[in-house]
Write a protein that holds these residues in place. Structure first.
Motif, PDB file in Angstrom:
ATOM      1  N   GLU A 198      39.670  12.524  11.474  1.00  0.00           N
ATOM      2  CA  GLU A 198      41.038  12.102  11.169  1.00  0.00           C
ATOM      3  C   GLU A 198      41.017  11.105  10.024  1.00  0.00           C
ATOM      4  O   GLU A 198      40.036  10.402   9.796  1.00  0.00           O
ATOM      5  N   CYS A 199      42.118  11.066   9.300  1.00  0.00           N
ATOM      6  CA  CYS A 199      42.260  10.182   8.140  1.00  0.00           C
ATOM      7  C   CYS A 199      42.315   8.733   8.613  1.00  0.00           C
ATOM      8  O   CYS A 199      43.018   8.415   9.579  1.00  0.00           O
ATOM      9  N   ALA A 200      41.587   7.854   7.930  1.00  0.00           N
ATOM     10  CA  ALA A 200      41.546   6.441   8.291  1.00  0.00           C
ATOM     11  C   ALA A 200      42.836   5.707   7.919  1.00  0.00           C
ATOM     12  O   ALA A 200      43.026   4.563   8.313  1.00  0.00           O
ATOM     13  N   ILE A 201      43.731   6.362   7.175  1.00  0.00           N
ATOM     14  CA  ILE A 201      45.001   5.729   6.805  1.00  0.00           C
ATOM     15  C   ILE A 201      46.095   6.115   7.799  1.00  0.00           C
ATOM     16  O   ILE A 201      46.721   5.260   8.417  1.00  0.00           O
ATOM     17  N   CYS A 202      46.325   7.394   7.972  1.00  0.00           N
ATOM     18  CA  CYS A 202      47.447   7.869   8.806  1.00  0.00           C
ATOM     19  C   CYS A 202      47.018   8.291  10.210  1.00  0.00           C
ATOM     20  O   CYS A 202      47.860   8.524  11.066  1.00  0.00           O
ATOM     21  N   PHE A 203      45.725   8.389  10.451  1.00  0.00           N
ATOM     22  CA  PHE A 203      45.159   8.798  11.741  1.00  0.00           C
ATOM     23  C   PHE A 203      45.551  10.217  12.150  1.00  0.00           C
ATOM     24  O   PHE A 203      45.460  10.578  13.318  1.00  0.00           O
ATOM     25  N   CYS A 204      45.984  11.034  11.183  1.00  0.00           N
ATOM     26  CA  CYS A 204      46.258  12.443  11.458  1.00  0.00           C
ATOM     27  C   CYS A 204      44.951  13.213  11.335  1.00  0.00           C
ATOM     28  O   CYS A 204      44.090  12.860  10.527  1.00  0.00           O
ATOM     29  N   GLN A 205      44.843  14.278  12.120  1.00  0.00           N
ATOM     30  CA  GLN A 205      43.650  15.104  12.025  1.00  0.00           C
ATOM     31  C   GLN A 205      43.646  15.842  10.693  1.00  0.00           C
ATOM     32  O   GLN A 205      44.700  16.267  10.206  1.00  0.00           O
ATOM     33  N   PHE A 206      42.464  15.962  10.112  1.00  0.00           N
ATOM     34  CA  PHE A 206      42.329  16.704   8.872  1.00  0.00           C
ATOM     35  C   PHE A 206      42.648  18.172   9.129  1.00  0.00           C
ATOM     36  O   PHE A 206      42.456  18.685  10.225  1.00  0.00           O
ATOM     37  N   ASN A 207      43.167  18.843   8.091  1.00  0.00           N
ATOM     38  CA  ASN A 207      43.401  20.286   8.177  1.00  0.00           C
ATOM     39  C   ASN A 207      43.127  20.880   6.801  1.00  0.00           C
ATOM     40  O   ASN A 207      42.545  20.222   5.941  1.00  0.00           O
ATOM     41  N   ASN A 208      43.562  22.091   6.573  1.00  0.00           N
ATOM     42  CA  ASN A 208      43.273  22.747   5.299  1.00  0.00           C
ATOM     43  C   ASN A 208      44.508  22.872   4.409  1.00  0.00           C
ATOM     44  O   ASN A 208      44.498  23.621   3.445  1.00  0.00           O
ATOM     45  N   VAL A 209      45.570  22.103   4.720  1.00  0.00           N
ATOM     46  CA  VAL A 209      46.779  22.158   3.890  1.00  0.00           C
ATOM     47  C   VAL A 209      46.997  20.775   3.286  1.00  0.00           C
ATOM     48  O   VAL A 209      46.246  20.374   2.414  1.00  0.00           O
ATOM     49  N   PHE A 210      48.000  20.036   3.741  1.00  0.00           N
ATOM     50  CA  PHE A 210      48.313  18.734   3.149  1.00  0.00           C
ATOM     51  C   PHE A 210      47.390  17.621   3.641  1.00  0.00           C
ATOM     52  O   PHE A 210      47.274  16.590   3.003  1.00  0.00           O
ATOM     53  N   ASN A 211      46.744  17.809   4.766  1.00  0.00           N
ATOM     54  CA  ASN A 211      45.811  16.808   5.282  1.00  0.00           C
ATOM     55  C   ASN A 211      44.367  17.219   5.029  1.00  0.00           C
ATOM     56  O   ASN A 211      43.472  16.935   5.814  1.00  0.00           O
ATOM     57  N   THR A 212      44.148  17.889   3.905  1.00  0.00           N
ATOM     58  CA  THR A 212      42.800  18.283   3.497  1.00  0.00           C
ATOM     59  C   THR A 212      41.958  17.029   3.277  1.00  0.00           C
ATOM     60  O   THR A 212      42.416  16.096   2.624  1.00  0.00           O
ATOM     61  N   PRO A 213      40.727  16.991   3.799  1.00  0.00           N
ATOM     62  CA  PRO A 213      39.877  15.816   3.586  1.00  0.00           C
ATOM     63  C   PRO A 213      39.358  15.772   2.150  1.00  0.00           C
ATOM     64  O   PRO A 213      38.623  16.658   1.715  1.00  0.00           O
ATOM     65  N   LYS A 214      39.760  14.750   1.416  1.00  0.00           N
ATOM     66  CA  LYS A 214      39.323  14.566   0.032  1.00  0.00           C
ATOM     67  C   LYS A 214      38.385  13.369  -0.022  1.00  0.00           C
ATOM     68  O   LYS A 214      38.671  12.303   0.544  1.00  0.00           O
ATOM     69  N   VAL A 215      37.270  13.541  -0.709  1.00  0.00           N
ATOM     70  CA  VAL A 215      36.270  12.483  -0.779  1.00  0.00           C
ATOM     71  C   VAL A 215      36.348  11.799  -2.151  1.00  0.00           C
ATOM     72  O   VAL A 215      36.439  12.463  -3.183  1.00  0.00           O
ATOM     73  N   LEU A 216      36.371  10.467  -2.129  1.00  0.00           N
ATOM     74  CA  LEU A 216      36.409   9.682  -3.364  1.00  0.00           C
ATOM     75  C   LEU A 216      34.989   9.430  -3.854  1.00  0.00           C
ATOM     76  O   LEU A 216      34.018   9.688  -3.137  1.00  0.00           O
ATOM     77  N   GLU A 217      34.846   8.900  -5.059  1.00  0.00           N
ATOM     78  CA  GLU A 217      33.506   8.630  -5.604  1.00  0.00           C
ATOM     79  C   GLU A 217      32.715   7.659  -4.740  1.00  0.00           C
ATOM     80  O   GLU A 217      31.501   7.703  -4.699  1.00  0.00           O
ATOM     81  N   CYS A 218      33.415   6.775  -4.020  1.00  0.00           N
ATOM     82  CA  CYS A 218      32.751   5.799  -3.155  1.00  0.00           C
ATOM     83  C   CYS A 218      32.286   6.427  -1.836  1.00  0.00           C
ATOM     84  O   CYS A 218      31.728   5.752  -0.985  1.00  0.00           O
ATOM     85  N   LYS A 219      32.562   7.719  -1.654  1.00  0.00           N
ATOM     86  CA  LYS A 219      32.181   8.519  -0.482  1.00  0.00           C
ATOM     87  C   LYS A 219      33.089   8.298   0.732  1.00  0.00           C
ATOM     88  O   LYS A 219      32.792   8.764   1.815  1.00  0.00           O
ATOM     89  N   HIS A 220      34.202   7.574   0.572  1.00  0.00           N
ATOM     90  CA  HIS A 220      35.177   7.465   1.651  1.00  0.00           C
ATOM     91  C   HIS A 220      36.088   8.686   1.595  1.00  0.00           C
ATOM     92  O   HIS A 220      36.410   9.177   0.520  1.00  0.00           O
ATOM     93  N   THR A 221      36.504   9.152   2.752  1.00  0.00           N
ATOM     94  CA  THR A 221      37.313  10.363   2.855  1.00  0.00           C
ATOM     95  C   THR A 221      38.683  10.048   3.434  1.00  0.00           C
ATOM     96  O   THR A 221      38.793   9.337   4.438  1.00  0.00           O
ATOM     97  N   PHE A 222      39.720  10.594   2.792  1.00  0.00           N
ATOM     98  CA  PHE A 222      41.106  10.430   3.235  1.00  0.00           C
ATOM     99  C   PHE A 222      41.823  11.758   3.045  1.00  0.00           C
ATOM    100  O   PHE A 222      41.389  12.612   2.276  1.00  0.00           O
ATOM    101  N   CYS A 223      42.965  11.913   3.705  1.00  0.00           N
ATOM    102  CA  CYS A 223      43.698  13.169   3.549  1.00  0.00           C
ATOM    103  C   CYS A 223      44.457  13.188   2.225  1.00  0.00           C
ATOM    104  O   CYS A 223      44.817  12.148   1.671  1.00  0.00           O
ATOM    105  N   LEU A 224      44.683  14.375   1.724  1.00  0.00           N
ATOM    106  CA  LEU A 224      45.395  14.581   0.465  1.00  0.00           C
ATOM    107  C   LEU A 224      46.778  13.933   0.501  1.00  0.00           C
ATOM    108  O   LEU A 224      47.200  13.311  -0.468  1.00  0.00           O
TER     109      LEU A 224
END
Length: 191
Positions: A26-52
């Protein structure tokens, strides 16, 4: 008391290979479970992952539209030429999702309109009820304009409601009666 090595692990620190421990799904910001649409897990250069969606909401409010600042470590990640949806997907997180959710939808981000839109549904995806667009807010720098326009719109809406019209008309009638009585009293005392 038995010591658990994972209880000391910082959940916000990028994971090295934990030896098979599943990633946070789940996203550390919104606490929604990741999925393959709008909550796709995107990884930043710092290696932290958040939903789109959360990254889009942050970007639309940012005064630096070409970068994303990590909300955890504050490191900046430059956005790809084709925009926010082209940030790398976190393949580790995707691999833990159900098989039907491992193929990511093609998403377009229109920052000027504050919208995420599904561009096309993958041919391998099962027929699903997928929302075609998501409003993520007004872009930064347009708050003054859209804020005052929004206030005018709210005022006009209020003035158009029947209750407000009745109140305004009643107030005008009462003020007219008070004005007429005041004028009559002034004329009597002068005469």
């Amino acid at each position: 008391m038995e010591s658990d090595p994972n209880h000391l692990r910082d959940p916000y620190k990028p994971d090295a290979d934990d030896g098979g421990e599943p990633p946070d799904l789940e996203c550390a910001i919104c606490f929604c479970q990741f999925n393959n649409v709008f909550n796709t897990p995107k990884v930043l250069e710092c290696k932290h992952t958040f939903c789109l969606e959360c990254l889009a909401r942050m970007n639309v409010k940012s005064t630096h539209p070409n970068t994303i600042q990590c909300p955890l470590c504050r490191a900046y990640t430059p956005l790809p030429d084709l925009g926010l949806p082209k940030l790398a997907n976190d393949s580790t997180v995707l691999s833990y999702l159900p098989a039907a959710m491992q193929h990511v939808y093609s998403i377009r981000f229109n920052r000027n309109k504050g919208k995420l839109q599904v561009k096309r549904v993958p041919s391998s995806a099962p027929a699903q009820n997928v929302s075609q667009s998501l409003d993520v807010g007004n872009p930064a720098g347009e708050e003054g304009e859209s804020g005052s326009a929004r206030e005018r719109s709210v005022l006009i809406t209020i003035l158009r409601t029947p209750l407000c019209k009745a109140f305004i008309m009643s107030s005008v009638a009462i003020m007219t009666v008070i004005l007429v009585i005041t004028i009559i009293l002034i004329l009597r005392s002068a005469g």
